[in-house]
Design an enzyme around this catalytic site. Structure first.
Site, PDB file in Angstrom:
ATOM      1  N   HIS A 199     -19.586  48.314  61.099  1.00 21.11           N
ATOM      2  CA  HIS A 199     -19.215  47.737  62.262  1.00 21.11           C
ATOM      3  C   HIS A 199     -20.110  46.738  62.993  1.00 21.11           C
ATOM      4  CE1 HIS A 199     -18.556  48.240  66.535  1.00 21.11           C
ATOM      5  NE2 HIS A 199     -17.209  48.471  65.988  1.00 21.11           N
ATOM      6  N   VAL A 221     -21.870  46.695  65.261  1.00 18.97           N
ATOM      7  CA  VAL A 221     -23.162  46.937  66.060  1.00 18.97           C
ATOM      8  C   VAL A 221     -24.082  47.577  65.257  1.00 18.97           C
ATOM      9  CG1 VAL A 221     -21.976  47.258  68.525  1.00 18.97           C
ATOM     10  CG2 VAL A 221     -22.308  49.288  66.782  1.00 18.97           C
ATOM     11  N   LYS A 222     -23.753  47.720  63.944  1.00 21.06           N
ATOM     12  CA  LYS A 222     -24.387  48.487  62.903  1.00 21.06           C
ATOM     13  C   LYS A 222     -25.511  47.204  62.380  1.00 21.06           C
ATOM     14  CE  LYS A 222     -22.689  52.489  63.435  1.00 21.06           C
ATOM     15  NZ  LYS A 222     -21.464  52.418  62.842  1.00 21.06           N
ATOM     16  N   HIS A 223     -26.377  47.562  61.436  1.00 18.32           N
ATOM     17  CA  HIS A 223     -27.454  46.792  60.788  1.00 18.32           C
ATOM     18  C   HIS A 223     -26.907  45.511  60.174  1.00 18.32           C
ATOM     19  CE1 HIS A 223     -28.932  50.842  61.211  1.00 18.32           C
ATOM     20  NE2 HIS A 223     -30.443  50.108  61.540  1.00 18.32           N
TER      21      HIS A 223
END
Length: 378
Positions: free
Chosen positions: A177, A179-181
């Protein structure tokens, strides 16, 4: 407004996606396996199966394990609802396990208390990017015949005692997603060390069909067979091209997240009423989130509003899953089931944490929180 999280996209990412748009394959093409192999290699796993989300990865993992009606799956109370939802998708019952109050990771002692003979699996959640104590959890699960799975959607790039996330459980779920790494738009992956499990995960993501379009093209055959009931959880070449480009930058992303966390840690040591979560010895934290606990006499709602007014985006991760209306109505859960999780939820805040956060913005976050806490005691 400084967001609590955001993606970091550059021209290389845009070119990678554009190259796929000019190619012959937009989905189930050659970029998908290239991305799977690259992520698996980074995480130390033998096999990776790309899917449409982290939720899809969790569902696929439960499915191939054979989770079904009559089974129980142990999940932590502090997590995104998807962890427990995946259990329901398979017709099984999630059992909520309390968390350690200092780390908000699954509590091995409560896991042992709540594991019944019906328990088929436990899903450990690497909350905020910190790997769980898999050795302690495995010591509970192994003698009871419970398969330990990892929801590492927060933790790509983390490690425990030098062992990378992706190698700590029988199967591991990742999320891409924004907002993930690393971002693929939407997307996820299931990691495993077993070739047959990877084959079953691959089949499940495509309706339970034994050969995808690219494989049929390679063989010059039209024939395919649906051998089980699966889902359409495929991830496109477009998404995977973005993911491959992002993966090349992941070490730098992780380094910056850890740099920001170290700055926050040092700054909040001098701010009464604010305490970062504890970090386990021997852990390499991936810092998807940076979570603080406010003192009991601090009005969190007022602090939340004050931060927003000061231009600082913040969030709360998470409402304990067993307190959501759906779970209360369906499973009869409610307050008192997981006291540590419920108490933590009343005091936690997630602060801005993403690679593009500047030093000046991080300092603004610290100053705004310090001021809000100082003036808004309950």
């Amino acid at each position: 407004m400084i967001p609590y999280a955001r993606q970091s996209i550059d021209e290389d990412d845009i070119r990678a996606v554009a190259d796929v748009l000019r190619s012959d394959w937009l989905t189930t093409g050659p970029v998908v396996p290239a991305f799977e192999e690259a992520v698996a290699r980074f995480a130390g796993a033998a096999h990776g199966v790309a899917v449409s989300s982290g939720t899809a990865a969790l569902h696929a993992m439960c499915h191939v394990l054979g989770v079904g009606p009559g089974d129980e799956v142990l999940v932590p109370a502090i997590t995104f609802a998807a962890t427990a939802n995946a259990v329901l998708y398979c017709g099984a019952a999630p059992v909520f396990v309390d968390v350690d109050p200092d780390t908000l990771l699954m509590d091995p002692a409560d896991l042992a208390r709540k594991a019944t003979p019906r328990a088929k699996a436990a899903i450990a959640v690497d909350y905020a990017g910190q790997p769980c104590d898999y050795d302690a959890l495995a010591a509970v699960c192994r003698p009871r015949g419970i398969t330990l799975l990892a929801d590492a959607c927060h933790a790509l790039g983390g490690a425990d005692k030098g062992r990378p996330v992706g190698t700590l459980a029988a199967m591991t779920a990742l999320s891409f997603h924004p907002v993930k790494h690393i971002a693929t738009g939407e997307g996820g992956m299931a990691l495993t060390g077993d070739a047959e499990t990877a084959k079953r995960l691959t089949r499940f993501r495509s309706h339970g069909i034994d050969a995808d379009a690219r494989e049929r093209e390679r063989l010059g055959s039209w024939h395919y067979a649906m051998v089980e009931l699966g889902c359409n959880y495929r991830l496109s070449d477009i998404n995977c091209a973005l993911g491959l480009s992002q993966l090349a930058k992941l070490p730098a992303f992780l380094a910056r997240r850890r740099e920001i966390a170290a700055f926050y840690d040092a700054a909040f040591a001098a701010v009464p009423g604010v305490a970062p979560l504890a970090v386990r010895p021997g852990v390499s934290h991936a810092y998807h989130l940076y979570v603080v606990r406010l003192a009991a006499d601090v009005d969190r709602g007022a602090v939340f509003n004050a931060l927003r007014a000061a231009g600082v985006g913040t969030n709360v991760h998470y409402i304990p899953v067993h307190l959501h209306p759906y779970y209360r109505e369906r499973l009869g859960t409610g307050p008192g089931l997981c006291p540590a999780a419920e108490a933590a939820y009343e005091r936690i805040l997630s602060l801005p944490m993403f690679p593009g956060l500047t030093d000046a913005q991080a300092a603004q976050v610290v100053d705004a929180l310090a001021e809000a806490v100082k003036s808004r005691h309950g």
